[in-house]
Design a protein around this motif. Structure first.
Motif, PDB file in Angstrom:
ATOM      1  N   LEU A  78       0.852  -1.173   0.000  1.00  0.00           N
ATOM      2  CA  LEU A  78       0.000   0.000   0.000  1.00  0.00           C
ATOM      3  C   LEU A  78       0.900   1.240   0.000  1.00  0.00           C
ATOM      4  CD1 LEU A  78      -2.956   1.090   0.277  1.00  0.00           C
ATOM      5  CD2 LEU A  78      -2.509   1.246   2.729  1.00  0.00           C
ATOM      6  N   THR A  80       1.842   4.298   1.019  1.00  0.00           N
ATOM      7  CA  THR A  80       1.491   5.298   2.038  1.00  0.00           C
ATOM      8  C   THR A  80       1.790   6.720   1.568  1.00  0.00           C
ATOM      9  OG1 THR A  80       3.665   4.933   3.065  1.00  0.00           O
ATOM     10  CG2 THR A  80       1.805   3.702   3.976  1.00  0.00           C
ATOM     11  N   LEU A  83      -1.204   8.460  -0.167  1.00  0.00           N
ATOM     12  CA  LEU A  83      -2.499   8.581   0.503  1.00  0.00           C
ATOM     13  C   LEU A  83      -2.820  10.043   0.833  1.00  0.00           C
ATOM     14  CD1 LEU A  83      -2.306   5.555   2.989  1.00  0.00           C
ATOM     15  CD2 LEU A  83      -3.304   5.608   0.686  1.00  0.00           C
ATOM     16  N   GLN A  89      -7.241   4.239   0.624  1.00  0.00           N
ATOM     17  CA  GLN A  89      -6.725   2.898   0.913  1.00  0.00           C
ATOM     18  C   GLN A  89      -7.587   1.813   0.266  1.00  0.00           C
ATOM     19  OE1 GLN A  89      -4.628   3.366   5.204  1.00  0.00           O
ATOM     20  NE2 GLN A  89      -6.815   3.766   5.217  1.00  0.00           N
ATOM     21  N   SER A 126      -3.807   3.102   8.858  1.00  0.00           N
ATOM     22  CA  SER A 126      -3.431   2.127   7.828  1.00  0.00           C
ATOM     23  C   SER A 126      -3.170   0.736   8.404  1.00  0.00           C
ATOM     24  CB  SER A 126      -2.194   2.621   7.076  1.00  0.00           C
ATOM     25  OG  SER A 126      -2.469   3.834   6.405  1.00  0.00           O
TER      26      SER A 126
END
Length: 373
Positions: A78, A80, A83, A89, A126
């Motif tokens: 993912l 980060t 974001l 997400q 997260s």
């Protein structure tokens, strides 16, 4: 499924055009994936932005569509750093499932945690997000990749004991490097009982081509083994290492890696001795002869992390890979709490305290040009 310790890193896939990261050579990649699996290796590691956002798609076409789902394990991350909202997400995760062509990921990581990205991960919960996906069966194991100091890693693992593993930059040249802290980060992860996945064991190719004197040491001990094999076997020889990732760009590299890792044999004491001698030789070729005594830092009015920046600069100059720079990631993390190299006001107080008589202010300009442009 039995896991051999070599993983296929998908950040440096074979290309049709070396200047176009999106031009993945699918025919070569198919041959490499097939050979990797045929030799009993199963771990593939990709990420959202690798190869100009094409790596996950390439793995869908080469791996997922052409092989049974239970014949391999797939990891992705993912991002980060991308974001902007909590909702990003879910959107990105679903996009990754589609791009990879799978219903679940065997391993899923929060990407590139450091001082800045950890704050983002905390802001958007997260860790809770990936735990929820694990509870839903869309992820088998959760973790994060990490580029920062050991103290912050210890803090993160204390705050988030739910993670199954951590991915660290570990190689023999960075093991005692105070800027990257490979050894200290490894110890922090093991203190918390976490399995470790190793990234950058060959430092982007740097440790595949070492000074001739160091190469001769390796060849005298193991005439038939490659220089790169020392780096990967070193990383894999530590307790608690689950996988060592290698970014393989051609079949020659893949055959070499799978050859000596097919029946992996950990380092013996003599090999560690040879390696320590090689490290001294490699370090003699560094650009700035800083011993990290820290005397210069005490008098710096701009709080510049001089020895840390010099260590990163030396590592950058030794690097063969001209693409993504992990040294720059570490530099950016340091500048969140310390002065930048470009903040230097040329007062030269640091030089008055340097026992190596280094022209510190001059080299700080080189550091700034390298990492801030």
């Amino acid at each position: 499924m039995e896991m051999k310790k070599l993983g296929f890193g998908c950040m440096r896939l074979p290309l049709k055009d070396k200047d176009d990261a999106a031009s993945v050579d699918m025919n070569t990649l198919n041959q490499m994936v097939d050979t990797f699996l045929a030799k009993g290796f199963v771990y593939f590691d990709t990420a959202y932005m690798y190869h100009m956002y094409k790596s996950e798609i390439a793995m869908r076409e080469s791996l997922v569509k052409r092989h049974k789902r239970d014949s391999f394990t797939l990891a992705t991350k993912l991002p980060t750093m991308f974001l902007k909202t909590k909702e990003d997400q879910e959107r990105i995760f679903n996009e990754q499932l589609e791009k990879c062509g799978v219903d679940y990921f065997d391993y899923y990581l929060l990407h590139n945690l450091g001082i800045t990205n950890y704050e983002i991960a905390q802001k958007f919960d997260s860790f809770a997000f990936i735990q929820e996906k694990k509870n839903e069966g869309k992820i088998r194991q959760i973790g994060f990749s990490y580029h920062d100091n050991a103290d912050l890693l210890d803090k993160i693992l204390t705050m988030h004991p739910e993670v199954d593993f951590v991915q660290l930059q570990i190689n023999y040249l960075d093991w005692e490097n105070e800027s990257i802290q490979s050894g200290k980060c490894y110890e922090a992860a093991r203190k918390h009982g976490k399995l470790v996945i190793v990234m950058e064991p060959v430092k982007g190719g740097t440790l595949a081509k070492v000074p001739e004197k160091a190469e001769n040491l390796f060849k005298d001990y193991h005439p038939d083994m490659s220089v790169a094999s020392w780096a990967i076997r070193y990383a894999a020889s530590h307790e608690g290492i689950m996988i060592v990732l290698s970014g393989m760009s051609d079949m020659e590299q893949l055959l070499d890696n799978t050859g000596y890792m097919q029946e992996f044999k950990p380092f013996v004491e003599e090999e560690f001795d040879v390696l320590n001698k090689a490290v001294k030789i490699i370090n003699e070729a560094i650009a700035i002869p800083c011993t990290a005594c820290q005397y210069c830092v005490e008098e710096c009015p701009k709080n510049i992390a001089i020895p840390n920046y010099f260590a990163l600069y030396n590592a950058e100059k030794q690097a063969l890979n001209s693409g993504f720079s992990t040294q720059r990631v570490y530099y950016d993390n340091y500048t969140k709490t310390r002065g930048k190299a470009s903040d230097c006001i040329d007062c030269k107080q640091c030089e008055g305290h340097c026992p190596q008589h280094i022209e510190i202010t001059k080299f700080l300009k080189d550091v700034a040009e390298t990492f801030e442009n």
